[in-house]
Design a protein around this motif. Structure first.
Motif, PDB file in Angstrom:
ATOM      1  N   LYS A   4       0.647  -1.225  -0.084  1.00 31.71           N
ATOM      2  CA  LYS A   4       0.014  -0.051  -0.060  1.00 31.71           C
ATOM      3  C   LYS A   4       0.958   1.356   0.006  1.00 31.71           C
ATOM      4  CE  LYS A   4      -3.873   2.032   2.320  1.00 31.71           C
ATOM      5  NZ  LYS A   4      -4.034   2.307   4.099  1.00 31.71           N
ATOM      6  N   LYS A   5       1.782   1.343   0.652  1.00 33.31           N
ATOM      7  CA  LYS A   5       2.692   2.738   1.382  1.00 33.31           C
ATOM      8  C   LYS A   5       3.811   2.649  -0.429  1.00 33.31           C
ATOM      9  CE  LYS A   5       3.335   1.431   5.551  1.00 33.31           C
ATOM     10  NZ  LYS A   5       4.488   0.953   7.457  1.00 33.31           N
ATOM     11  N   ILE A   8       0.801   3.863  -2.741  1.00 32.37           N
ATOM     12  CA  ILE A   8       1.131   5.418  -2.613  1.00 32.37           C
ATOM     13  C   ILE A   8       2.176   6.380  -3.058  1.00 32.37           C
ATOM     14  CG2 ILE A   8       0.882   7.032  -0.601  1.00 32.37           C
ATOM     15  CD1 ILE A   8      -0.341   5.321   0.896  1.00 32.37           C
ATOM     16  N   LYS A   9       3.669   6.099  -3.157  1.00 29.24           N
ATOM     17  CA  LYS A   9       4.124   6.492  -3.130  1.00 29.24           C
ATOM     18  C   LYS A   9       4.989   6.370  -5.336  1.00 29.24           C
ATOM     19  CE  LYS A   9       7.466   6.762   0.857  1.00 29.24           C
ATOM     20  NZ  LYS A   9       6.461   7.715   1.427  1.00 29.24           N
ATOM     21  N   ASP A  12       1.957   9.056  -6.231  1.00 29.05           N
ATOM     22  CA  ASP A  12       1.898  11.073  -5.572  1.00 29.05           C
ATOM     23  C   ASP A  12       3.411  11.659  -6.631  1.00 29.05           C
ATOM     24  OD1 ASP A  12       0.874  10.985  -3.037  1.00 29.05           O
ATOM     25  OD2 ASP A  12       2.626  10.685  -2.367  1.00 29.05           O
ATOM     26  N   ASP A  17       0.432  14.949  -4.717  1.00 29.35           N
ATOM     27  CA  ASP A  17       0.288  14.622  -3.236  1.00 29.35           C
ATOM     28  C   ASP A  17      -0.689  15.722  -3.110  1.00 29.35           C
ATOM     29  OD1 ASP A  17       1.541  16.655  -1.989  1.00 29.35           O
ATOM     30  OD2 ASP A  17       3.153  15.750  -2.235  1.00 29.35           O
ATOM     31  N   CYS A  18      -1.885  16.136  -2.083  1.00 31.19           N
ATOM     32  CA  CYS A  18      -2.800  16.688  -1.616  1.00 31.19           C
ATOM     33  C   CYS A  18      -2.409  17.769  -1.762  1.00 31.19           C
ATOM     34  CB  CYS A  18      -3.783  15.602  -0.218  1.00 31.19           C
ATOM     35  SG  CYS A  18      -3.970  14.309  -1.612  1.00 31.19           S
ATOM     36  N   LYS A  19      -0.727  18.154  -1.011  1.00 34.77           N
ATOM     37  CA  LYS A  19      -0.335  19.576  -0.935  1.00 34.77           C
ATOM     38  C   LYS A  19      -0.186  19.844  -1.873  1.00 34.77           C
ATOM     39  CE  LYS A  19       2.574  22.130   2.294  1.00 34.77           C
ATOM     40  NZ  LYS A  19       3.639  22.079   2.530  1.00 34.77           N
ATOM     41  N   THR A  22      -4.075  20.538  -3.789  1.00 36.29           N
ATOM     42  CA  THR A  22      -4.558  21.472  -3.470  1.00 36.29           C
ATOM     43  C   THR A  22      -4.672  23.103  -4.477  1.00 36.29           C
ATOM     44  OG1 THR A  22      -3.894  21.600  -1.264  1.00 36.29           O
ATOM     45  CG2 THR A  22      -6.173  20.719  -1.656  1.00 36.29           C
ATOM     46  N   PHE A  23      -2.820  23.014  -4.248  1.00 36.95           N
ATOM     47  CA  PHE A  23      -2.481  24.119  -4.968  1.00 36.95           C
ATOM     48  C   PHE A  23      -2.599  25.128  -5.988  1.00 36.95           C
ATOM     49  CE2 PHE A  23       1.882  26.264  -6.670  1.00 36.95           C
ATOM     50  CZ  PHE A  23       1.637  27.379  -5.681  1.00 36.95           C
ATOM     51  N   LYS A  49     -11.204  11.569  -3.260  1.00 38.60           N
ATOM     52  CA  LYS A  49     -12.847  12.762  -2.963  1.00 38.60           C
ATOM     53  C   LYS A  49     -12.256  14.199  -2.194  1.00 38.60           C
ATOM     54  CE  LYS A  49     -16.825  12.601  -2.882  1.00 38.60           C
ATOM     55  NZ  LYS A  49     -17.669  12.893  -4.345  1.00 38.60           N
ATOM     56  N   PHE A  50     -11.256  14.065  -0.930  1.00 39.84           N
ATOM     57  CA  PHE A  50     -11.042  15.097  -0.986  1.00 39.84           C
ATOM     58  C   PHE A  50     -11.115  16.118  -1.179  1.00 39.84           C
ATOM     59  CE2 PHE A  50      -9.973  12.013   2.955  1.00 39.84           C
ATOM     60  CZ  PHE A  50     -11.049  11.964   4.086  1.00 39.84           C
ATOM     61  N   PHE A  54     -12.753  19.909  -1.972  1.00 39.67           N
ATOM     62  CA  PHE A  54     -11.824  20.829  -1.537  1.00 39.67           C
ATOM     63  C   PHE A  54     -12.096  22.360  -3.297  1.00 39.67           C
ATOM     64  CE2 PHE A  54      -8.172  24.107  -2.581  1.00 39.67           C
ATOM     65  CZ  PHE A  54      -7.685  24.388  -1.517  1.00 39.67           C
TER      66      PHE A  54
ATOM     67  N   PHE B  55      -2.135  18.588   6.046  1.00 38.54           N
ATOM     68  CA  PHE B  55      -2.004  18.136   5.813  1.00 38.54           C
ATOM     69  C   PHE B  55      -0.553  17.656   6.680  1.00 38.54           C
ATOM     70  CE2 PHE B  55      -2.785  20.740   2.389  1.00 38.54           C
ATOM     71  CZ  PHE B  55      -3.485  20.209   0.991  1.00 38.54           C
ATOM     72  N   ASN B  63       2.291  15.196   2.668  1.00 36.98           N
ATOM     73  CA  ASN B  63       1.119  15.716   2.590  1.00 36.98           C
ATOM     74  C   ASN B  63       0.051  15.955   1.870  1.00 36.98           C
ATOM     75  OD1 ASN B  63       3.370  17.946   2.931  1.00 36.98           O
ATOM     76  ND2 ASN B  63       4.589  16.780   0.719  1.00 36.98           N
ATOM     77  N   PRO B  71     -11.905  17.660   3.870  1.00 33.46           N
ATOM     78  CA  PRO B  71     -12.995  18.831   3.347  1.00 33.46           C
ATOM     79  C   PRO B  71     -14.129  17.505   3.552  1.00 33.46           C
ATOM     80  CG  PRO B  71     -10.911  19.103   1.763  1.00 33.46           C
ATOM     81  CD  PRO B  71     -10.638  18.365   2.859  1.00 33.46           C
ATOM     82  N   HIS B 133      -3.217  30.302  -1.403  1.00 38.51           N
ATOM     83  CA  HIS B 133      -3.214  28.802  -0.885  1.00 38.51           C
ATOM     84  C   HIS B 133      -3.716  28.288   0.808  1.00 38.51           C
ATOM     85  CE1 HIS B 133      -1.303  24.149  -1.028  1.00 38.51           C
ATOM     86  NE2 HIS B 133      -2.485  24.537  -1.157  1.00 38.51           N
TER      87      HIS B 133
END
Lengths: 69, 148
Positions: A4-5, A8-9, A12, A17-19, A22-23, A49-50, A54, B55, B63, B71, B133
Motif C-alpha cells: 500500500k505504501k 501511494i509513493k 504521488d 500529493d494532496c498538498k 490543492t495548490f 474525494k477530499f 476542496f 496535511f 502531504n 474537506p 493556497h
C-alpha cells in the motif's frame, strides 16, 4: 514497506500529493495552469474525494463572495 | 511593578540625580509597560499566522490530508441557507491575518490581476500563490467547522 505504501509513493509521483493538488486548484481558480499541470490535477481529482471536495467548495466560496453586492 | 524596582536597582549607578527618584522610577515603569504591550502585539501577530496546514508533515502519508480535517461533502444547494453561509464566510475571512485577507479579497472580490496584488502588497508571485493556497485552506476549514 507494505504494498500500500509503495502504491501511494508511485501515485504521488505521477498524480501529485494532496498538498500539491490543492495548490494547483488554487492556481487554476485564478486561471493559470500549464497543460501538464491540468492533466495531473484532473487525474488527482478523479482519485481523491477530499481534493475534489476542496475544489468544489472553493468554487462555491468564490461564487458567493462575487455574488455579494 | 516589582520588576521596575529590580531594574532600577540594577541600573542605580546610571541614576545621576538630575531628577527626583520618583520621576526616574516612573520613567522606568513607563518603559516596562510599553515593552509589555509591544511583546503582546508580536505574540498575537504570530498566533494569527500560525495556522497549521491540514496535511501530514511527515510519515508515510506526508502531504496527504489529515482525515479529521479533510474537506467533507457540503450540502449548500438549499437557498434558505445562503445568508447564514455568507455571514459565516465573512467571519472566517476576518480570522485571516491582515495581509492574507487583503490578498484574498483583492484577488477574488476585486478580481485584481496577480501583478496588481503583488505590487500593492509588495510580494513575489510565488509568494502570492502560497498565500492564496494557505488562505483557501484556512477559510474552507473554518466555514466547515462553523457551518456543518
Amino acid at each position: 514497506m507494505s504494498l500500500k505504501k509503495i502504491l501511494i509513493k508511485i501515485m504521488d509521483f505521477i498524480l501529485l500529493d494532496c498538498k500539491q493538488a490543492t495548490f494547483l486548484v488554487t492556481k487554476e481558480l485564478e486561471g493559470s495552469l500549464t497543460f501538464w499541470e491540468k492533466i495531473r490535477l484532473k487525474m488527482h481529482l478523479l482519485n481523491c474525494k477530499f481534493c475534489y471536495n476542496f475544489n468544489v467548495q472553493n468554487e462555491k466560496i468564490d461564487g458567493i463572495l462575487k455574488a455579494t453586492p | 511593578m516589582q520588576e521596575t524596582f529590580l531594574s532600577a536597582y540594577k541600573s542605580k549607578d546610571s541614576f545621576k540625580g538630575k531628577s527626583s527618584e520618583k520621576t526616574w522610577l516612573v520613567s522606568i515603569l513607563k518603559r516596562r509597560i510599553i515593552d509589555y504591550y509591544r511583546k503582546e502585539a508580536q505574540r498575537q501577530e504570530q498566533n494569527i499566522s500560525s495556522y497549521q496546514l491540514p496535511f501530514y508533515e511527515s510519515g508515510d502519508f506526508v502531504n496527504h490530508w489529515i482525515e479529521q480535517r479533510a474537506p467533507k461533502n457540503w450540502d449548500t444547494d438549499n437557498q434558505i441557507h445562503y445568508d447564514e453561509f455568507h455571514r459565516i464566510l465573512q467571519y472566517c475571512l476576518s480570522l485571516l491575518s491582515p495581509k492574507h485577507s487583503l490578498v484574498f479579497i483583492m484577488k477574488i472580490l476585486d478580481e485584481c490581476s496577480s501583478e496588481e496584488v503583488c505590487n500593492e502588497v509588495n510580494i513575489s508571485s510565488a509568494n502570492l500563490w502560497t498565500i492564496m493556497h494557505r488562505a483557501r485552506l484556512q477559510v474552507r476549514e473554518c466555514v466547515e467547522k462553523k457551518w456543518f
